[in-house]
Design an enzyme around this catalytic site. Sequence first.
Site, PDB file in Angstrom:
ATOM      1  N   LYS A 145      47.039  33.047  38.777  1.00  0.00           N
ATOM      2  CA  LYS A 145      47.233  31.909  39.677  1.00  0.00           C
ATOM      3  C   LYS A 145      47.964  30.751  38.975  1.00  0.00           C
ATOM      4  O   LYS A 145      48.658  29.977  39.618  1.00  0.00           O
ATOM      5  CB  LYS A 145      45.892  31.387  40.194  1.00  0.00           C
ATOM      6  CG  LYS A 145      44.968  32.427  40.832  1.00  0.00           C
ATOM      7  CD  LYS A 145      45.451  32.897  42.181  1.00  0.00           C
ATOM      8  CE  LYS A 145      44.390  33.642  42.978  1.00  0.00           C
ATOM      9  NZ  LYS A 145      44.097  35.005  42.479  1.00  0.00           N
TER      10      LYS A 145
HETATM   11  C1  LIG Z   1      43.894  36.253  43.055  1.00  0.00           C
HETATM   12  C2  LIG Z   1      43.730  37.426  42.158  1.00  0.00           C
HETATM   13  C3  LIG Z   1      44.128  38.722  42.539  1.00  0.00           C
HETATM   14  C4  LIG Z   1      44.692  39.031  43.913  1.00  0.00           C
HETATM   15  O1  LIG Z   1      45.970  38.509  44.129  1.00  0.00           O
HETATM   16  P1  LIG Z   1      46.575  38.352  45.608  1.00  0.00           P
HETATM   17  O2  LIG Z   1      47.808  37.574  45.457  1.00  0.00           O
HETATM   18  O3  LIG Z   1      45.508  37.614  46.387  1.00  0.00           O
HETATM   19  O4  LIG Z   1      46.793  39.725  46.143  1.00  0.00           O
HETATM   20  C5  LIG Z   1      44.009  39.745  41.609  1.00  0.00           C
HETATM   21  N1  LIG Z   1      43.459  39.515  40.387  1.00  0.00           N
HETATM   22  C6  LIG Z   1      43.048  38.301  39.994  1.00  0.00           C
HETATM   23  C7  LIG Z   1      42.447  38.127  38.642  1.00  0.00           C
HETATM   24  C8  LIG Z   1      43.164  37.203  40.855  1.00  0.00           C
HETATM   25  O5  LIG Z   1      42.739  35.985  40.461  1.00  0.00           O
END
Ligand SMILES: *Cc1c(COP(=O)(O)O)cnc(C)c1O
Length: 462
Positions: A110
């Site tokens: 993120k």
């Molecule tokens: C948010 C997240 C995901 C999923 O990603 P999306 O964009 O929602 O498909 C996978 N792994 C981790 C560690 C995350 O924080």
Amino acid sequence: MTVQYLSTRGEAPPLEFADALLGGLATDGGLYCPEQIPHLPELDPAMPYAEIATRVMWPFVEGSIDSAVFAKMVDQAYSRFRHADVCPLVDLGNGTHLLDLSKGPTLAFKDVALQLVGPLLDHELGERGQRAMVLAATSGDTGSAAIEALANKQNVSALVLHPRGRVSDVQRKQMTTVDAANILNVAVDGTFDDCQDLLKAAFNDSAVRSEFGLAAVNSINWARVMAQIVYYVSAWLRLNDGAGPISFCVPTGNFGNVLSGWYAKQMGLPIHRLVVASNRNDVLTRFFETGRLEAHSVVPSLSPSMDIQISSNFERLLWEAGDRDSEELVGLLARFRQNGSVEVPAQWVQRIRSEFDAGRADDDAILAEIARVHDRLGLVIDPHTAVATHVAKSRAEDGVPMVCLATADPAKFPDAVESALGFRPQLPAFLSELLERREYLVEAKNTLESVLAEARVLVGRI
Ligand SMILES: *Cc1c(COP(=O)(O)O)cnc(C)c1O
């Protein structure tokens, strides 16, 4: 050229980049998508990540922001990452690679988008002489990434809701130990779904929306999808020297990450397959198998950031697969909401299947995969990444490198790693005393009223 952004639901007016950034969700409930998808610019494998990022994103933001200002913001965003490559590649052998997206300040992917989107939001508000309050609901990773990106910004504050007692200690402390006047953590007496419902209730109330100037940085915000396109491009440049096809396997929840890969492909990146990897909450994998979208109830798993049944960003892909027929899409989404399942038109399914592939890993497979990778390579991976490497094993094709996206540092999920390997991974040194730091948070009941009372406290503080 200035790219316009269209709502998937076809009723809201088209916007330019900065307005889509501030608006988040369109007023008709749709998601903003670029009307024209630009072609990849001239790139060179020797370019630093920030330069690749500036060039790849520029056509999407042109007309909304000064080019020198944008380049500087991109540079600053990626200067905080703990690796010179920003998103480094790790060779796993047999043509498989990891693309490590966990080198940002909160140890999950993120950060790659939010370290840029937070400052962009603040900058744009400053230009307009406005202020906004970001309202976020988090099951863990989004909250800390948003707080790190927004702490002490001038024009934006953040109210972050998490379900009390339902996020891990590391995740909670990453949010609550940030001491900044413009940040307020609220532990809600409820589940993550309750937090999301509170957020939706606030956004759907136009009086509330304007009283607080609400903004959103969850993955429905186009700017996040845009920022994630870059690492697909940089991986291809580094690996293939800008030649030859490449495949990606992506641990998927809200479909934001893998959708960015799809946009990279539309821009001209020679992506062979995009593999959607799900955990036991496998609505997307079942869709690829059956052509039906059918939500089940969410079951907690060892990869909690993927415990989702309704992947909001999938709406963007459906819109494109259906030739941007908003009317048809709105009907389909309404039937899905009403019945919990819906048949997607065969032609849309066929188009989607021609570019994507899917697979799943349940909790047992996740634990076995963490152990396998550790035995073979001495490498510790997190339970989300393990979903991807597990699924990728059966998808490898000769001559096409398979890149698995590593979305978190294993130290964020020490319990799962301990179950698999018998030891707990260490937090990086800069976070080593995280668990001893003082926490700043308030508690609220599971009602919009009590959350708004906290929002007013935040307004009064800044
Ligand atoms: C948010 C997240 C995901 C999923 O990603 P999306 O964009 O929602 O498909 C996978 N792994 C981790 C560690 C995350 O924080």
